[in-house]
Write a protein that holds these residues in place. Structure first.
Motif, mmCIF file in Angstrom:
data_model
loop_
_atom_site.group_PDB
_atom_site.id
_atom_site.type_symbol
_atom_site.label_atom_id
_atom_site.label_comp_id
_atom_site.label_asym_id
_atom_site.label_seq_id
_atom_site.Cartn_x
_atom_site.Cartn_y
_atom_site.Cartn_z
ATOM 1 N N GLY A 181 -58.059 -40.023 -18.541
ATOM 2 C CA GLY A 181 -57.285 -39.163 -17.822
ATOM 3 C C GLY A 181 -56.428 -39.980 -16.921
ATOM 4 O O GLY A 181 -55.393 -39.888 -16.272
ATOM 5 N N ASN A 182 -57.034 -41.316 -16.546
ATOM 6 C CA ASN A 182 -56.153 -42.307 -15.535
ATOM 7 C C ASN A 182 -55.132 -42.751 -16.360
ATOM 8 O O ASN A 182 -53.868 -43.081 -15.786
ATOM 9 N N MET A 183 -55.289 -43.175 -17.730
ATOM 10 C CA MET A 183 -54.045 -43.645 -18.390
ATOM 11 C C MET A 183 -53.077 -42.781 -18.722
ATOM 12 O O MET A 183 -51.745 -42.975 -18.798
ATOM 13 N N LEU A 187 -48.746 -42.235 -19.109
ATOM 14 C CA LEU A 187 -48.272 -41.882 -20.570
ATOM 15 C C LEU A 187 -47.322 -40.464 -20.634
ATOM 16 O O LEU A 187 -46.716 -40.307 -21.527
ATOM 17 N N GLU A 188 -47.699 -39.622 -19.600
ATOM 18 C CA GLU A 188 -47.253 -38.447 -19.425
ATOM 19 C C GLU A 188 -45.493 -38.498 -19.385
ATOM 20 O O GLU A 188 -44.782 -37.632 -19.779
ATOM 21 N N ARG A 189 -45.114 -39.717 -18.995
ATOM 22 C CA ARG A 189 -43.604 -40.054 -18.614
ATOM 23 C C ARG A 189 -43.067 -40.345 -19.954
ATOM 24 O O ARG A 189 -41.896 -40.446 -20.168
ATOM 25 N N HIS A 190 -43.832 -40.702 -20.932
ATOM 26 C CA HIS A 190 -43.206 -41.538 -22.095
ATOM 27 C C HIS A 190 -43.545 -40.845 -23.434
ATOM 28 O O HIS A 190 -42.845 -40.808 -24.419
ATOM 29 N N PHE A 191 -44.885 -40.136 -23.363
ATOM 30 C CA PHE A 191 -45.126 -39.506 -24.687
ATOM 31 C C PHE A 191 -45.537 -38.147 -24.590
ATOM 32 O O PHE A 191 -45.950 -37.566 -23.284
ATOM 33 N N LYS A 192 -45.401 -37.057 -25.395
ATOM 34 C CA LYS A 192 -45.782 -35.878 -25.439
ATOM 35 C C LYS A 192 -47.171 -35.741 -25.783
ATOM 36 O O LYS A 192 -47.825 -36.670 -26.062
ATOM 37 N N TYR A 193 -47.719 -34.290 -25.436
ATOM 38 C CA TYR A 193 -49.246 -34.391 -25.338
ATOM 39 C C TYR A 193 -49.867 -35.221 -26.735
ATOM 40 O O TYR A 193 -50.794 -35.999 -26.356
ATOM 41 N N SER A 196 -49.685 -38.682 -26.804
ATOM 42 C CA SER A 196 -50.482 -39.571 -25.724
ATOM 43 C C SER A 196 -52.074 -39.691 -26.186
ATOM 44 O O SER A 196 -52.613 -40.467 -26.136
ATOM 45 N N VAL A 197 -52.570 -38.451 -26.941
ATOM 46 C CA VAL A 197 -53.836 -38.521 -27.323
ATOM 47 C C VAL A 197 -54.089 -39.649 -28.246
ATOM 48 O O VAL A 197 -54.850 -40.135 -28.420
ATOM 49 N N SER A 198 -53.232 -39.698 -29.238
ATOM 50 C CA SER A 198 -53.239 -40.641 -30.322
ATOM 51 C C SER A 198 -53.143 -42.126 -29.775
ATOM 52 O O SER A 198 -53.937 -42.861 -30.027
ATOM 53 N N PHE A 199 -52.408 -42.328 -28.715
ATOM 54 C CA PHE A 199 -52.132 -43.566 -28.042
ATOM 55 C C PHE A 199 -53.535 -43.994 -27.555
ATOM 56 O O PHE A 199 -53.933 -45.176 -27.559
ATOM 57 N N VAL A 200 -54.073 -43.234 -26.660
ATOM 58 C CA VAL A 200 -55.461 -43.644 -26.171
ATOM 59 C C VAL A 200 -56.521 -43.792 -27.240
ATOM 60 O O VAL A 200 -57.147 -44.666 -27.010
#
Length: 259
Positions: A181-183, A187-193, A196-200
């Motif tokens: 959640g903190n990350m 990420l919300e400014r750069h990645f779609k939902y 973002s899940v995949s990145f984390v």
């Protein structure tokens, strides 16, 4: 994995300095109020509902001898159970409601330390309403999976001796979703939902490291619930921005090599 956890832990060492240097305290005022208010409600609920939950449990004790002692123990255990479940809910509710106020913190740090990211990763246009919706969506998802994994682990943690292993795993699972959640505030400014899940997922060690301190600070009476968001969000933003900067640099290198 271990190295990534320690890197994320280390990013907490500069949190207070960055908050003061970049004048970030103003962004944390409302989230700190939300955090404190939710904690007060949780304590009142634990105190008020423990008797209600303890009643049916105490009814299982059919003997007169020891009834009062069993009832007292049932009330204590009921209160602890409410607090545990409340803490599970706490981070997701507070983090979701704080999303519109936390994104500017990450953005301010990004502009200061990594101006090259602006344009390199094509920041997405977002509004407060969109940030709130994204925060609710992410945290509902995380809450579902966390409960799915954590509840069985907590039950297994009551097994003598080996229970400590299951408790430790449960703590790491909760830490992961807290760090997630903190990350995502960055990420919300750069990645779609889904991106973002995949990145984390691919950087889960950093999420766990950030979440470990989040969970530990949360356990500090009064001070913890007030400072947990400023410290953890600042540290997570630092970690995530560095990862995005490296990702941007690697992408640019690949582009230049291909060209």
């Amino acid at each position: 994995m271990i190295k990534r956890i320690f890197i994320a832990l280390g990013d907490y060492t500069t949190s207070f300095k960055l908050i003061g240097q970049l004048n970030l305290w103003k962004y944390f005022m409302v989230p700190m109020m939300i955090s404190f208010s939710f904690a007060v409600v949780l304590i009142i609920a634990a105190y008020g509902l423990s008797d209600n939950l303890a009643g049916p449990v105490a009814g299982l004790w059919v003997w007169e001898t020891g009834r009062s002692s069993f009832t007292a123990i049932a009330e204590i255990l009921s209160g602890i159970l409410i607090i545990i479940l409340g803490l599970l809910l706490y981070k997701h509710v507070v983090m979701a409601l704080s999303a519109p106020f936390m994104s500017p913190v990450s953005e301010r740090m990004e502009q200061h330390f990594y101006p090259e990211l602006n344009g390199a990763l094509t920041p997405r246009e977002t509004t407060n309403a969109a940030q709130l919706y994204r925060g609710i969506r992410i945290n509902l998802r995380n809450l579902f999976f966390e409960l799915l994994i954590t509840i069985p682990l907590l039950l297994l943690s009551f097994i003598p001796v080996v229970g400590i292993v299951f408790w430790s795993i449960s703590f790491l699972v909760q830490s992961y979703y807290a760090g997630f959640g903190n990350m995502d505030y960055t990420l919300e400014r750069h990645f779609k939902y889904q991106d973002s899940v995949s990145f984390v997922k691919s950087n889960r060690g950093y999420a766990i490291g950030n979440g470990i301190v989040f969970m530990a600070v949360l356990l500090i009476p009064i001070v913890g619930i007030i400072l947990v968001l400023p410290l953890s969000v600042t540290a997570a933003s630092k970690t995530t921005l560095e990862l995005l900067s490296k990702k941007s640099a690697n992408s640019l290198e690949v582009t230049n090599t291909t060209a």
